[in-house]
Write a protein that holds these residues in place. Structure first.
Motif, PDB file in Angstrom:
ATOM      1  N   LYS A   1       0.824  -1.207   0.000  1.00 36.14           N
ATOM      2  CA  LYS A   1       0.000   0.000   0.000  1.00 36.14           C
ATOM      3  C   LYS A   1       0.857   1.255   0.000  1.00 36.14           C
ATOM      4  O   LYS A   1       1.996   1.244   0.467  1.00 36.14           O
TER       5      LYS A   1
ATOM      6  N   ILE B   1      -4.231   3.314  -0.305  1.00 33.89           N
ATOM      7  CA  ILE B   1      -4.463   2.720  -1.623  1.00 33.89           C
ATOM      8  C   ILE B   1      -3.656   1.433  -1.765  1.00 33.89           C
ATOM      9  O   ILE B   1      -2.437   1.429  -1.594  1.00 33.89           O
TER      10      ILE B   1
ATOM     11  N   VAL C   1      -1.246   7.090  -8.517  1.00 36.05           N
ATOM     12  CA  VAL C   1      -0.834   7.457  -7.159  1.00 36.05           C
ATOM     13  C   VAL C   1       0.408   8.342  -7.203  1.00 36.05           C
ATOM     14  O   VAL C   1       0.489   9.346  -6.489  1.00 36.05           O
TER      15      VAL C   1
END
Length: 166
Positions: free
Chosen positions: A75, A79, A130
């Motif tokens: 992670k 996320i 991300v």
């Protein structure tokens, strides 16, 4: 002489008991190394529990008293970028269970040349999103810091200091 022998016997017994306990602990624990397939840094979770934070290689110890069956997540923040079901998830056929008691083999995680090693595959598409969001956030933070800085051209402090000059 009897006191010396008694003290020596007690010390030897304590030393042997300590060594036996250490060997027992070493045999009951197994180290598992977790890495991501892109060698980047992540927070690694095992069965929902944080094991390592912001690292490219996570080494943790597990007990061999239970079956090697775990869900590993990589992670960044909240996320999930990659998930791996590591260990023995398949159930052997009933005939194999009856004929061969292989439960002890399934308690220890699969080992290769360098021990138990789990490689989590990272979703490249989500990682790009991300990374872009993290970069945008960093740039916004830097911009806010610059705007608050006394060196900024939009700074009220700078305008106040130079308003006295013609």
């Amino acid at each position: 002489m009897n006191k010396f022998f008694g003290i020596f016997a007690i010390m030897a017994a304590l030393l042997l008991a300590g060594c036996a306990a250490a060997i027992h602990i070493m045999l009951d624990d197994q180290s598992v190394t977790i890495v991501a397939d892109d060698d980047d840094s992540y927070d690694f979770y095992v069965d929902g529990k944080l094991e390592c934070r912001n690292t490219y290689e996570c080494i943790f110890f597990r007990s061999t008293h239970s079956r090697c069956q775990m869900t590993i997540e990589a992670k960044r923040g909240e996320i999930v970028l990659g998930t791996l079901q590591y260990g023995y998830w398949d159930e052997p056929p009933l005939i194999v269970k009856i004929l061969i008691n292989d439960q002890t083999d399934r308690n220890k995680c699969p080992e290769g040349l360098f021990g138990a090693r789990a490689k989590v595959e990272i979703n490249k598409f989500i990682k790009k999103q991300v990374d872009a969001a993290e970069m945008k956030e960093r740039l916004e933070r830097a911009d806010n810091l610059w705007n608050k800085s006394p060196l900024s051209s939009s700074s009220k402090e700078l305008e106040k200091n130079f308003s006295d000059y013609p």
